[in-house]
Scaffold this motif. Structure first.
Motif, mmCIF file in Angstrom:
data_model
loop_
_atom_site.group_PDB
_atom_site.id
_atom_site.type_symbol
_atom_site.label_atom_id
_atom_site.label_comp_id
_atom_site.label_asym_id
_atom_site.label_seq_id
_atom_site.Cartn_x
_atom_site.Cartn_y
_atom_site.Cartn_z
ATOM 1 N N GLN A 116 3.216 14.330 -3.506
ATOM 2 C CA GLN A 116 2.513 13.041 -3.588
ATOM 3 C C GLN A 116 3.022 12.218 -4.767
ATOM 4 O OE1 GLN A 116 -1.818 13.180 -3.395
ATOM 5 N NE2 GLN A 116 -1.920 11.507 -4.844
ATOM 6 N N GLU A 117 3.181 12.880 -5.915
ATOM 7 C CA GLU A 117 3.618 12.137 -7.105
ATOM 8 C C GLU A 117 5.040 11.603 -6.944
ATOM 9 O OE1 GLU A 117 0.733 14.225 -10.433
ATOM 10 O OE2 GLU A 117 2.815 14.849 -10.306
ATOM 11 N N GLU A 118 5.846 12.379 -6.262
ATOM 12 C CA GLU A 118 7.229 11.940 -6.032
ATOM 13 C C GLU A 118 7.250 10.685 -5.144
ATOM 14 O OE1 GLU A 118 11.112 14.063 -4.208
ATOM 15 O OE2 GLU A 118 9.576 15.405 -5.043
ATOM 16 N N ILE A 119 6.422 10.687 -4.101
ATOM 17 C CA ILE A 119 6.352 9.527 -3.199
ATOM 18 C C ILE A 119 5.757 8.329 -3.949
ATOM 19 C CG2 ILE A 119 5.331 8.640 -1.059
ATOM 20 C CD1 ILE A 119 5.405 11.596 -0.036
ATOM 21 N N GLU A 120 4.720 8.589 -4.734
ATOM 22 C CA GLU A 120 4.110 7.503 -5.519
ATOM 23 C C GLU A 120 5.144 6.852 -6.435
ATOM 24 O OE1 GLU A 120 -0.487 9.212 -5.826
ATOM 25 O OE2 GLU A 120 0.786 9.185 -7.599
ATOM 26 N N GLU A 121 5.965 7.696 -7.042
ATOM 27 C CA GLU A 121 7.008 7.218 -7.957
ATOM 28 C C GLU A 121 7.945 6.243 -7.246
ATOM 29 O OE1 GLU A 121 7.612 6.925 -11.499
ATOM 30 O OE2 GLU A 121 6.130 8.461 -11.015
ATOM 31 N N ILE A 122 8.341 6.600 -6.038
ATOM 32 C CA ILE A 122 9.264 5.747 -5.260
ATOM 33 C C ILE A 122 8.615 4.382 -4.984
ATOM 34 C CG2 ILE A 122 10.453 5.487 -3.035
ATOM 35 C CD1 ILE A 122 10.748 8.570 -2.977
ATOM 36 N N LEU A 124 5.976 3.004 -6.523
ATOM 37 C CA LEU A 124 5.719 2.261 -7.767
ATOM 38 C C LEU A 124 6.954 1.464 -8.157
ATOM 39 C CD1 LEU A 124 3.750 4.748 -10.063
ATOM 40 C CD2 LEU A 124 2.964 2.518 -9.248
ATOM 41 N N GLY A 125 8.122 2.098 -7.954
ATOM 42 C CA GLY A 125 9.386 1.445 -8.289
ATOM 43 C C GLY A 125 9.658 0.216 -7.429
ATOM 44 N N SER A 187 -4.576 -15.711 -2.416
ATOM 45 C CA SER A 187 -4.101 -16.961 -3.024
ATOM 46 C C SER A 187 -3.153 -16.649 -4.186
ATOM 47 C CB SER A 187 -5.292 -17.799 -3.517
ATOM 48 O OG SER A 187 -5.878 -17.180 -4.655
ATOM 49 N N LYS A 188 -3.200 -15.398 -4.673
ATOM 50 C CA LYS A 188 -2.327 -15.009 -5.797
ATOM 51 C C LYS A 188 -1.077 -14.262 -5.330
ATOM 52 C CE LYS A 188 -5.682 -15.055 -9.482
ATOM 53 N NZ LYS A 188 -7.022 -14.490 -9.612
ATOM 54 N N GLY A 189 -0.880 -14.182 -4.006
ATOM 55 C CA GLY A 189 0.316 -13.510 -3.489
ATOM 56 C C GLY A 189 -0.031 -12.370 -2.547
ATOM 57 N N GLY A 190 1.013 -11.749 -2.043
ATOM 58 C CA GLY A 190 0.843 -10.724 -1.016
ATOM 59 C C GLY A 190 0.294 -9.408 -1.542
ATOM 60 N N LEU A 191 0.060 -8.499 -0.622
ATOM 61 C CA LEU A 191 -0.510 -7.177 -0.931
ATOM 62 C C LEU A 191 0.512 -6.093 -0.607
ATOM 63 C CD1 LEU A 191 -2.900 -5.089 -1.315
ATOM 64 C CD2 LEU A 191 -3.509 -5.581 1.048
ATOM 65 N N ARG A 192 0.712 -5.205 -1.564
ATOM 66 C CA ARG A 192 1.594 -4.040 -1.355
ATOM 67 C C ARG A 192 0.878 -2.835 -1.925
ATOM 68 N NH1 ARG A 192 5.005 -7.494 -3.201
ATOM 69 N NH2 ARG A 192 6.920 -7.990 -2.087
ATOM 70 N N MET A 193 0.520 -1.905 -1.070
ATOM 71 C CA MET A 193 -0.195 -0.741 -1.625
ATOM 72 C C MET A 193 0.142 0.526 -0.863
ATOM 73 S SD MET A 193 -2.799 0.684 0.344
ATOM 74 C CE MET A 193 -3.545 0.354 1.947
ATOM 75 N N LEU A 236 14.878 3.183 3.098
ATOM 76 C CA LEU A 236 15.117 3.479 1.681
ATOM 77 C C LEU A 236 14.314 4.702 1.221
ATOM 78 C CD1 LEU A 236 15.671 0.780 -0.858
ATOM 79 C CD2 LEU A 236 13.991 2.488 -1.512
ATOM 80 N N VAL A 237 13.030 4.720 1.603
ATOM 81 C CA VAL A 237 12.150 5.807 1.151
ATOM 82 C C VAL A 237 12.605 7.148 1.722
ATOM 83 C CG1 VAL A 237 9.799 6.713 1.223
ATOM 84 C CG2 VAL A 237 10.180 4.275 0.827
ATOM 85 N N MET A 238 12.930 7.161 3.000
ATOM 86 C CA MET A 238 13.321 8.422 3.641
ATOM 87 C C MET A 238 14.647 8.953 3.090
ATOM 88 S SD MET A 238 11.019 9.573 5.400
ATOM 89 C CE MET A 238 9.484 8.778 4.991
ATOM 90 N N LYS A 239 15.538 8.048 2.761
ATOM 91 C CA LYS A 239 16.805 8.483 2.163
ATOM 92 C C LYS A 239 16.559 9.071 0.774
ATOM 93 C CE LYS A 239 20.128 5.927 4.820
ATOM 94 N NZ LYS A 239 20.807 4.673 5.093
#
Ligand code: PHE
Length: 346
Positions: A116-122, A124-125, A187-193, A236-239
């Motif tokens: 999980q932390e490894e995926i989160e790291e990707i 977050l970047g 109104s402040k921009g898109g969502l990425r989560m 990108l993530v899968m690679k």
């Protein structure tokens, strides 16, 4: 024996006693016997009053010289005994620093946590935020807001544990799509989560099924988000996760909350696509579900689906860890067997 002889005799005895002393207690006793209230020297000095004026200074000097000598030798003996004690202690308490120590078993993070932390790291970047969700969800968010109304047949695939008719253990992390869209100020921009967490299904536990497991939800909503963004992101993530040579294969699928929906396979990282036991001789491994966020889901969060669009995906954490580390029984993750866990200790 006159007084002078008595003092000389006492001096000789005392000095030889002093030489023989080997411990502090005997040493202190000797001083009491000599100088204490009823000590031998004390007694002699008491007899001074009966002496003549000529004798008194002679005997006095003798007695004082003896007392001084005793004091000096007593202190020297004391130091000698203390040093002997110290040496004995050093001798018996010697540490052999070359002996092997007691090995301390170190714990490590669980392999699912590491994954999980490894995926989160990707993510977050790539500017995503990480949000926590609720394992106890409402029917409203788990199903209705995911475009699965009460009688929708696709609910059967995600049967779960109900607490009341309206409250249940979530069957997927997708309700976090609706919750984060509701909370986001567009109104402040898109969502990425991304939203990692535990999910539940009514399943019989076996080597590949568990009634509780972990997913990571991903959601991007903004203006002009297209399927090309979804493809580029997952590529990108899968690679990063499985190696730069991986290829992705996109198959049409169905989820009520995405349209179009896809299931994504990666080319087998073990055989490179020729066929082996990991990819069940197909050359491909199914890795996740994804799609473009259904307009109904956007509208239910108050977004204009003609202006906003988005993509979503759901990753299975156990599945990713099982593939990467060749784990063939999902139950290993939950049993807490140290022999399993310590293989992944970092
Ligand atoms: N929630 C889906 C599942 O649990 C996975 C998914 C998430 C599919 C997001 C599409 C988009 O099977």
């Amino acid at each position: 024996m006159n007084l002078q002889e008595k003092i000389e005799d006492l001096r000789k005895r005392t000095m030889s006693d002093l030489r023989a002393v080997a411990d502090e207690k005997t040493l202190n006793n000797l001083r009491t016997v000599m100088l204490g209230k009823k000590g031998e020297l004390t007694e002699i000095l008491k007899g001074m009053k009966d002496l003549t004026n000529e004798e008194r200074p002679v005997i006095g000097a003798l007695a004082n010289a003896f007392r001084d000598e005793f004091g000096v030798k007593f202190e020297a003996k004391k130091v000698e005994i203390e040093e002997a004690l110290m040496n004995a202690a050093l001798e018996s308490e010697t540490l052999d620093v070359t002996l092997p120590g007691d090995v301390q078993k170190k714990g490590s993070r669980h392999i699912l946590t590491q994954t999980q932390e490894e995926i989160e790291e990707i993510f977050l970047g790539m500017g995503y935020e990480i949000v926590d969700g609720y394992e106890v969800e409402t029917d409203h968010y788990n199903f209705e807001r995911m475009n699965l109304p009460k009688d929708h047949p696709a609910r059967d695939m995600q049967d779960t544990f109900y607490i009341t008719n309206e409250v249940l253990l979530r069957t997927h992390t997708s309700p976090m799509q609706a919750r984060t869209m509701d909370a986001h100020d567009f109104s402040k921009g898109g969502l990425r989560m991304i939203a990692p967490g535990r999910v539940y299904r009514r399943d019989t536990d076996d080597a590949t099924h568990s009634h509780q497991f972990h997913q990571i939800e991903g959601l991007v909503v903004d203006k002009n988000i297209t399927m090309a963004d979804l493809k580029g992101t997952l590529d990108l993530v899968m690679k990063k996760m499985f190696g730069q040579d991986r290829e992705l294969r996109w198959r049409p699928s169905y989820f009520p909350f995405t349209e179009p929906s896809v299931e994504v396979d990666i080319s087998c990282f073990k055989c490179g696509g020729k066929g082996c036991n990991v990819c069940k001789h197909t050359g491909w491994i199914e890795i996740l579900g994804a799609g473009m966020v259904h307009p109904n889901v956007l509208e239910m969060s108050g977004l204009d689906a003609s202006v906003y669009s988005g993509f979503a995906f759901g990753l299975g954490q156990e599945r990713i860890a099982m593939l990467r580390y060749g784990i063939n029984d999902i139950r290993g993750f939950y049993q807490g067997d140290v022999r399993f866990l310590e293989q992944f200790g970092k």
